[in-house]
Scaffold this motif. Structure first.
Motif, short mmCIF file in Angstrom:
data_model
loop_
_atom_site.label_atom_id
_atom_site.label_comp_id
_atom_site.label_asym_id
_atom_site.label_seq_id
_atom_site.Cartn_x
_atom_site.Cartn_y
_atom_site.Cartn_z
N ALA A 188 0.82 -1.22 0.00
CA ALA A 188 0.00 0.00 0.00
C ALA A 188 0.85 1.26 0.00
O ALA A 188 0.46 2.28 -0.56
CB ALA A 188 -0.94 0.00 1.20
N CYS A 189 2.05 1.21 0.60
CA CYS A 189 2.88 2.40 0.67
C CYS A 189 3.44 2.79 -0.71
O CYS A 189 3.86 3.92 -0.90
CB CYS A 189 4.02 2.20 1.64
N CYS A 190 3.44 1.87 -1.65
CA CYS A 190 4.04 2.13 -2.96
C CYS A 190 3.00 2.27 -4.08
O CYS A 190 3.36 2.56 -5.21
CB CYS A 190 4.99 0.99 -3.32
N ASP A 191 1.75 2.06 -3.78
CA ASP A 191 0.70 2.09 -4.79
C ASP A 191 0.18 3.51 -4.95
O ASP A 191 -0.34 4.09 -3.99
CB ASP A 191 -0.42 1.13 -4.40
N ILE A 192 0.31 4.06 -6.13
CA ILE A 192 -0.12 5.44 -6.38
C ILE A 192 -1.61 5.60 -6.13
O ILE A 192 -2.07 6.65 -5.68
CB ILE A 192 0.28 5.87 -7.82
N ARG A 193 -2.37 4.55 -6.35
CA ARG A 193 -3.81 4.60 -6.11
C ARG A 193 -4.12 4.72 -4.62
O ARG A 193 -5.06 5.41 -4.23
CB ARG A 193 -4.49 3.39 -6.73
N GLU A 194 -3.32 4.07 -3.79
CA GLU A 194 -3.48 4.20 -2.34
C GLU A 194 -3.14 5.62 -1.90
O GLU A 194 -3.80 6.18 -1.01
CB GLU A 194 -2.59 3.19 -1.61
N SER A 195 -2.12 6.21 -2.52
CA SER A 195 -1.78 7.60 -2.21
C SER A 195 -2.93 8.52 -2.57
O SER A 195 -3.28 9.43 -1.82
CB SER A 195 -0.51 8.03 -2.96
N ARG A 196 -3.54 8.28 -3.71
CA ARG A 196 -4.68 9.11 -4.12
C ARG A 196 -5.87 8.88 -3.20
O ARG A 196 -6.61 9.83 -2.88
CB ARG A 196 -5.04 8.81 -5.59
N ASP A 197 -6.06 7.65 -2.71
CA ASP A 197 -7.11 7.39 -1.71
C ASP A 197 -6.87 8.22 -0.45
O ASP A 197 -7.82 8.78 0.11
CB ASP A 197 -7.13 5.90 -1.33
N THR A 198 -5.63 8.29 0.00
CA THR A 198 -5.29 9.08 1.19
C THR A 198 -5.61 10.55 0.96
O THR A 198 -6.16 11.21 1.85
CB THR A 198 -3.80 8.91 1.53
N LEU A 199 -5.29 11.06 -0.22
CA LEU A 199 -5.61 12.46 -0.53
C LEU A 199 -7.11 12.69 -0.53
O LEU A 199 -7.59 13.73 -0.05
CB LEU A 199 -4.98 12.86 -1.86
N GLU A 200 -7.87 11.75 -1.05
CA GLU A 200 -9.32 11.89 -1.06
C GLU A 200 -9.87 11.90 0.36
O GLU A 200 -10.76 12.69 0.69
CB GLU A 200 -9.95 10.75 -1.87
N GLU A 201 -9.33 11.04 1.19
CA GLU A 201 -9.76 11.00 2.59
C GLU A 201 -9.45 12.33 3.28
O GLU A 201 -10.27 12.85 4.05
CB GLU A 201 -9.07 9.85 3.32
N ALA A 202 -8.28 12.88 2.99
CA ALA A 202 -7.91 14.17 3.57
C ALA A 202 -8.84 15.27 3.09
O ALA A 202 -9.26 16.13 3.87
CB ALA A 202 -6.46 14.51 3.22
N LEU A 203 -9.18 15.26 1.81
CA LEU A 203 -10.09 16.27 1.27
C LEU A 203 -11.44 16.23 1.97
O LEU A 203 -12.08 17.27 2.17
CB LEU A 203 -10.25 16.09 -0.24
N ARG A 204 -11.88 15.06 2.33
CA ARG A 204 -13.17 14.92 3.03
C ARG A 204 -13.08 15.36 4.48
O ARG A 204 -14.08 15.77 5.07
CB ARG A 204 -13.65 13.48 2.96
N ALA A 205 -11.89 15.26 5.08
CA ALA A 205 -11.74 15.51 6.51
C ALA A 205 -11.32 16.94 6.84
O ALA A 205 -11.56 17.40 7.95
CB ALA A 205 -10.72 14.53 7.10
N LEU A 206 -10.69 17.62 5.91
CA LEU A 206 -10.14 18.95 6.20
C LEU A 206 -11.23 20.02 6.29
O LEU A 206 -12.26 19.92 5.61
CB LEU A 206 -9.14 19.35 5.11
N PRO A 207 -10.96 21.07 7.06
CA PRO A 207 -11.89 22.21 7.07
C PRO A 207 -11.83 22.94 5.73
O PRO A 207 -10.84 22.81 4.98
CB PRO A 207 -11.37 23.08 8.22
#
Length: 104
Positions: free
Chosen positions: A37-56
């Protein structure tokens, strides 16, 4: 998507990984098939999406502009995988960045 914890540096690392993937030379990029998961670009994009949903809102807007520019480049430099959504219902339910043609 399953909720994950966003630790200090996780979003920065995911953004850096996404940028690094797109900074590589060549017109076309294939999404690497990584079991890690640490090397998969799709997992990185998932993390960014999660951050976009969580940030103010102000931080979401700033990160959203960066991610949108990278997404446009990702779409431009990768090809759709016509078989991915047909593999299973789980695959069909994944976000668009999982539907890009993998290497190999």
């Amino acid at each position: 998507m399953e909720a994950r914890h966003l630790f200090l540096g996780t979003v920065s690392a995911a953004l850096g990984h996404y940028r690094q993937f797109l900074a590589q030379p060549g017109r076309w990029r294939y999404v690497p098939n990584n079991d890690c998961a640490c090397c998969d670009i799709r997992e990185s994009r998932d993390t960014l999406e999660e951050a976009l949903r969580a940030l103010p809102p102000p931080a979401r807007a700033e990160l959203g502009r960066m991610v949108a520019a990278l997404d446009a480049e990702f779409l431009r430099r990768t090809l759709p995988d016509p078989w991915f959504p047909r593999i299973s219902p789980w695959h069909a339910s994944r976000p668009w960045w999982w539907h890009r043609l993998p290497h190999g």
